[in-house]
Design a protein around this motif. Structure first.
Motif, PDB file in Angstrom:
ATOM      1  N   ASP A  30     -32.606  91.710   7.470  1.00  0.00           N
ATOM      2  CA  ASP A  30     -32.260  90.755   6.413  1.00  0.00           C
ATOM      3  C   ASP A  30     -30.757  90.496   6.386  1.00  0.00           C
ATOM      4  O   ASP A  30     -30.324  89.346   6.252  1.00  0.00           O
ATOM      5  CB  ASP A  30     -32.716  91.269   5.036  1.00  0.00           C
ATOM      6  CG  ASP A  30     -34.217  91.165   4.846  1.00  0.00           C
ATOM      7  OD1 ASP A  30     -34.809  90.166   5.288  1.00  0.00           O
ATOM      8  OD2 ASP A  30     -34.793  92.089   4.247  1.00  0.00           O
ATOM      9  N   ALA A  33     -29.868  88.392   9.378  1.00  0.00           N
ATOM     10  CA  ALA A  33     -30.329  87.014   9.173  1.00  0.00           C
ATOM     11  C   ALA A  33     -29.376  86.259   8.254  1.00  0.00           C
ATOM     12  O   ALA A  33     -29.060  85.091   8.494  1.00  0.00           O
ATOM     13  CB  ALA A  33     -31.742  87.013   8.598  1.00  0.00           C
ATOM     14  N   GLU A  34     -28.897  86.928   7.229  1.00  0.00           N
ATOM     15  CA  GLU A  34     -28.003  86.280   6.268  1.00  0.00           C
ATOM     16  C   GLU A  34     -26.685  85.865   6.910  1.00  0.00           C
ATOM     17  O   GLU A  34     -26.198  84.757   6.679  1.00  0.00           O
ATOM     18  CB  GLU A  34     -27.740  87.205   5.086  1.00  0.00           C
ATOM     19  CG  GLU A  34     -26.927  86.553   3.997  1.00  0.00           C
ATOM     20  CD  GLU A  34     -26.780  87.439   2.772  1.00  0.00           C
ATOM     21  OE1 GLU A  34     -25.674  87.420   2.194  1.00  0.00           O
ATOM     22  OE2 GLU A  34     -27.738  88.138   2.421  1.00  0.00           O
ATOM     23  N   VAL A  38     -29.960  82.914  11.305  1.00  0.00           N
ATOM     24  CA  VAL A  38     -31.161  82.957  12.142  1.00  0.00           C
ATOM     25  C   VAL A  38     -32.213  83.755  11.364  1.00  0.00           C
ATOM     26  O   VAL A  38     -31.896  84.787  10.768  1.00  0.00           O
ATOM     27  CB  VAL A  38     -30.866  83.643  13.501  1.00  0.00           C
ATOM     28  CG1 VAL A  38     -32.118  83.791  14.335  1.00  0.00           C
ATOM     29  CG2 VAL A  38     -29.800  82.849  14.259  1.00  0.00           C
ATOM     30  N   SER A  39     -33.441  83.287  11.365  1.00  0.00           N
ATOM     31  CA  SER A  39     -34.475  83.933  10.561  1.00  0.00           C
ATOM     32  C   SER A  39     -34.725  85.384  10.974  1.00  0.00           C
ATOM     33  O   SER A  39     -34.548  85.755  12.134  1.00  0.00           O
ATOM     34  CB  SER A  39     -35.792  83.151  10.640  1.00  0.00           C
ATOM     35  OG  SER A  39     -36.439  83.386  11.880  1.00  0.00           O
ATOM     36  N   LYS A  40     -35.161  86.171  10.009  1.00  0.00           N
ATOM     37  CA  LYS A  40     -35.489  87.582  10.240  1.00  0.00           C
ATOM     38  C   LYS A  40     -36.585  87.700  11.300  1.00  0.00           C
ATOM     39  O   LYS A  40     -36.516  88.561  12.169  1.00  0.00           O
ATOM     40  CB  LYS A  40     -35.935  88.210   8.914  1.00  0.00           C
ATOM     41  CG  LYS A  40     -36.360  89.636   9.014  1.00  0.00           C
ATOM     42  CD  LYS A  40     -36.798  90.141   7.640  1.00  0.00           C
ATOM     43  CE  LYS A  40     -37.422  91.506   7.739  1.00  0.00           C
ATOM     44  NZ  LYS A  40     -37.858  92.009   6.423  1.00  0.00           N
ATOM     45  N   THR A  42     -37.288  85.615  13.799  1.00  0.00           N
ATOM     46  CA  THR A  42     -36.725  85.329  15.123  1.00  0.00           C
ATOM     47  C   THR A  42     -35.883  86.492  15.618  1.00  0.00           C
ATOM     48  O   THR A  42     -35.993  86.899  16.780  1.00  0.00           O
ATOM     49  CB  THR A  42     -35.891  84.033  15.090  1.00  0.00           C
ATOM     50  OG1 THR A  42     -36.743  82.946  14.712  1.00  0.00           O
ATOM     51  CG2 THR A  42     -35.253  83.735  16.437  1.00  0.00           C
ATOM     52  N   LEU A  43     -35.045  87.059  14.741  1.00  0.00           N
ATOM     53  CA  LEU A  43     -34.204  88.190  15.138  1.00  0.00           C
ATOM     54  C   LEU A  43     -35.058  89.386  15.557  1.00  0.00           C
ATOM     55  O   LEU A  43     -34.765  90.056  16.554  1.00  0.00           O
ATOM     56  CB  LEU A  43     -33.262  88.581  13.996  1.00  0.00           C
ATOM     57  CG  LEU A  43     -32.166  87.562  13.686  1.00  0.00           C
ATOM     58  CD1 LEU A  43     -31.478  87.899  12.363  1.00  0.00           C
ATOM     59  CD2 LEU A  43     -31.156  87.490  14.815  1.00  0.00           C
TER      60      LEU A  43
END
Length: 186
Positions: A30, A33-34, A38-40, A42-43
């Protein structure tokens, strides 16, 4: 090792490097991502080696964590060989710009870049105080920097601040191949 195995190995290497960085910094997915945008999901997929990230995603991660792009390709091997057309390539969403990682040191990274005929690539600005050095290996390119357009032919080189808007245009009927170095400043 065949090309598919090498590509999968590099995808796993990128994921491992990203996970190590995140753990060393005590960050959650999280948190990552922040700061990267990039979305959690996708990561997580990248860290597990379940997806081959696009160039745009890799740049977002690199800028978000203030880490040179090539640091994600870090290898423990003292000798690294990157043959043209072999190994992992990253392209933009339009598939007209592709890069192949070549080399990474503490503050410099190099790649081969390929721009398709009659197309343009407009990268986001790179890290603050980054210098980009581009040499045309084959073909011709127009590079827009700070509102000026520079035409480069084979073996011509340009150097400029890459943390500002810039663009590459290939006005020819043939693919243009570039050697690009990024030097990260303090």
């Amino acid at each position: 090792m065949d090309e598919v195995d090498e590509s999968k190995q590099l995808v796993l290497q990128i994921g491992g490097a990203l996970k190590r960085y995140r753990k060393e910094k005590g960050m959650s997915l999280d948190d990552l991502a922040e700061i990267t945008g990039v979305s959690k999901l996708t990561l997580g997929n990248i860290e597990r080696g379940e997806t081959n990230p696009t160039l745009a995603i890799l740049w977002k991660i690199s800028k978000g964590i203030s880490l040179p792009l090539m640091a994600l390709f870090k290898s423990e091997d003292p000798v690294s060989l990157y043959r043209a057309g072999e190994g992992l390539r990253f392209s933009n969403d339009q598939k007209n710009w592709m890069i192949e990682p070549v080399f990474k040191s503490n503050d410099t990274e190099m790649c081969r870049a390929y721009l398709q005929p009659h197309s343009s690539y407009h990268p986001e600005g790179h890290h603050v105080n980054t210098t980009e050095i581009a040499t045309v290996m084959t073909g011709c390119i127009e590079i827009q920097v700070n509102g000026e357009t520079y035409t480069l032919n084979q073996y011509d080189t340009i150097s400029f601040r890459a943390d500002r808007p810039h663009a590459y245009t290939n006005p020819t009927d043939n693919e243009t191949v570039l050697h690009i170095s990024l030097k990260y400043g303090p």
